[in-house]
Design a protein around this motif. Structure first.
Motif, PDB file in Angstrom:
ATOM      1  N   ALA A   2       0.843  -1.194   0.000  1.00  0.00           N
ATOM      2  CA  ALA A   2       0.000   0.000   0.000  1.00  0.00           C
ATOM      3  C   ALA A   2       0.879   1.245   0.000  1.00  0.00           C
ATOM      4  O   ALA A   2       1.905   1.300   0.679  1.00  0.00           O
ATOM      5  N   GLY A   3       0.483   2.224  -0.792  1.00  0.00           N
ATOM      6  CA  GLY A   3       1.232   3.469  -0.854  1.00  0.00           C
ATOM      7  C   GLY A   3       0.538   4.559  -0.063  1.00  0.00           C
ATOM      8  O   GLY A   3      -0.593   4.400   0.404  1.00  0.00           O
ATOM      9  N   VAL A   4       1.211   5.673   0.083  1.00  0.00           N
ATOM     10  CA  VAL A   4       0.646   6.780   0.846  1.00  0.00           C
ATOM     11  C   VAL A   4       1.112   8.096   0.241  1.00  0.00           C
ATOM     12  O   VAL A   4       2.266   8.228  -0.183  1.00  0.00           O
ATOM     13  N   THR A   5       0.208   9.048   0.139  1.00  0.00           N
ATOM     14  CA  THR A   5       0.556  10.406  -0.259  1.00  0.00           C
ATOM     15  C   THR A   5       0.742  11.237   1.001  1.00  0.00           C
ATOM     16  O   THR A   5      -0.154  11.305   1.842  1.00  0.00           O
ATOM     17  N   ALA A   6       1.905  11.835   1.130  1.00  0.00           N
ATOM     18  CA  ALA A   6       2.208  12.672   2.294  1.00  0.00           C
ATOM     19  C   ALA A   6       2.203  14.133   1.877  1.00  0.00           C
ATOM     20  O   ALA A   6       2.645  14.487   0.782  1.00  0.00           O
ATOM     21  N   HIS A   7       1.694  14.995   2.742  1.00  0.00           N
ATOM     22  CA  HIS A   7       1.688  16.433   2.482  1.00  0.00           C
ATOM     23  C   HIS A   7       1.922  17.153   3.805  1.00  0.00           C
ATOM     24  O   HIS A   7       1.610  16.622   4.881  1.00  0.00           O
ATOM     25  N   ALA A   8       2.480  18.335   3.735  1.00  0.00           N
ATOM     26  CA  ALA A   8       2.844  19.024   4.975  1.00  0.00           C
ATOM     27  C   ALA A   8       3.007  20.516   4.726  1.00  0.00           C
ATOM     28  O   ALA A   8       3.100  20.981   3.592  1.00  0.00           O
ATOM     29  N   THR A   9       3.042  21.255   5.811  1.00  0.00           N
ATOM     30  CA  THR A   9       3.246  22.702   5.725  1.00  0.00           C
ATOM     31  C   THR A   9       4.716  23.056   5.493  1.00  0.00           C
ATOM     32  O   THR A   9       5.029  24.172   5.111  1.00  0.00           O
ATOM     33  N   ARG A  10       5.601  22.070   5.728  1.00  0.00           N
ATOM     34  CA  ARG A  10       7.026  22.218   5.410  1.00  0.00           C
ATOM     35  C   ARG A  10       7.526  20.893   4.838  1.00  0.00           C
ATOM     36  O   ARG A  10       7.212  19.835   5.376  1.00  0.00           O
TER      37      ARG A  10
END
Length: 305
Positions: free
Chosen positions: A145-153
């Motif tokens: 399983a994959g995952v998309t990561a996102h962040a403010t930095r």
């Protein structure tokens, strides 16, 4: 904007939290494979929690669009399942406290709700906010399983490669919270687990396990996941059996494997983001078969449930 502090009440007896992580796992946005629900229910079932704050759902929820269930028995109303939007404190396996925000995503007053959560973040000394989500993707269940990561930095998600370039999606209160925190120079990140689109309507514990392991890796929290891992192995076996019994399904999964492998080698070309309905008719047909199969399995394990 009306005073956001009037949206919530803080418990009188607050635990010692230090500088905790806040995990946001609201209900109402896309939750492919029910991964976010499985993750938060797993944490609540395996760790002892303490109520920290409750929100006034009467101001935030449209009951006509999401009617709370009531039980009627013979000649009387027996019970009412009142919606709860609350913040609880838990302690991980290493004794480190963290916060978990759960409940229905507000139907209105998003900006006021976000301001209220940020006020609690300030009051409780939260150092990092993490959002959980899961999305349907044109990926096979036979690959990790994959995952998309996102962040403010970007520094908060080192090691995570992007799966998507530019895409427009419907907004959510949880994503707005991350966006507003970023505008204020605060640390926040989120993870969206990838769920094979042909099982997006069923329970897919592998995605829930991935969400919790991603949180652990990024925050240092020691979150339990053994039960989810065992459940994921059972679901994988069930799907394998169903696919093996249908030549058309096996062909589709093979095609998805080839597309997935090509994509991961080059990280270019096809966009693996998929709608709930799936881009291919055969995927829809496979999804319906697998969902029926898994539903039958669940009924067999929980008769009368």
């Amino acid at each position: 904007m009306r005073d956001p502090h009037e949206l919530y009440e803080v418990s009188d007896d607050l635990p010692e939290l230090g500088k905790p992580v806040l995990i946001q796992a609201l209900t109402g946005f896309v939750d492919a494979g029910n991964a976010t629900r499985l993750a938060r229910e797993h944490l609540a079932a395996t760790l002892e929690g303490q109520l920290v704050a409750t929100f006034d759902v009467d101001q935030l929820i449209d009951y006509r669009s999401r009617r709370p269930p009531m039980i009627f028995i013979e000649d009387r109303w027996h019970s009412y399942e009142d919606p709860r939007l609350e913040l609880r404190a838990f302690t991980d396996a290493g004794g480190v406290p963290f916060l978990l925000l759960t409940g229905p995503e507000p139907d209105g007053q998003w900006e006021r709700f976000v301001a209220a959560v940020i006020a609690l973040i300030d009051r409780l000394g939260v150092r990092l906010t993490v959002g959980l989500n899961s999305i349907p993707m044109a990926v096979p269940h036979t690959r990790p399983a994959g995952v998309t990561a996102h962040a403010t930095r970007r520094e908060l998600i080192v090691g995570h490669e992007p799966w998507l370039q530019r895409v427009q999606v419907p907004g959510s209160a949880g994503h707005l919270l991350e966006f507003r925190l970023g505008q204020q120079g605060r640390d926040a990140l989120g993870f969206a687990a990838h769920v094979p689109h042909y099982v997006a309507q069923a329970e897919y514990p592998a995605a829930a396990e991935l969400l919790l392991s991603s949180v652990s890796t990024s925050t240092g929290l020691l979150l339990p996941s053994d039960a989810l891992r065992a459940a994921a192995e059972e679901v994988r076996s069930d799907i394998d059996q169903q696919v093996a019994g249908t030549a058309e399904a096996a062909t589709l999964v093979q095609a998805l494997e080839e597309q997935y492998d090509a994509f991961t080698r080059g990280r270019t070309g096809s966009n693996l983001l998929a709608s709930q309905s799936g881009p291919l008719p055969t995927a829809d047909e496979l999804g319906a078969e697998l969902e029926r199969f898994l539903a039958e399995q669940n009924r067999g394990e929980n008769p009368g449930g």
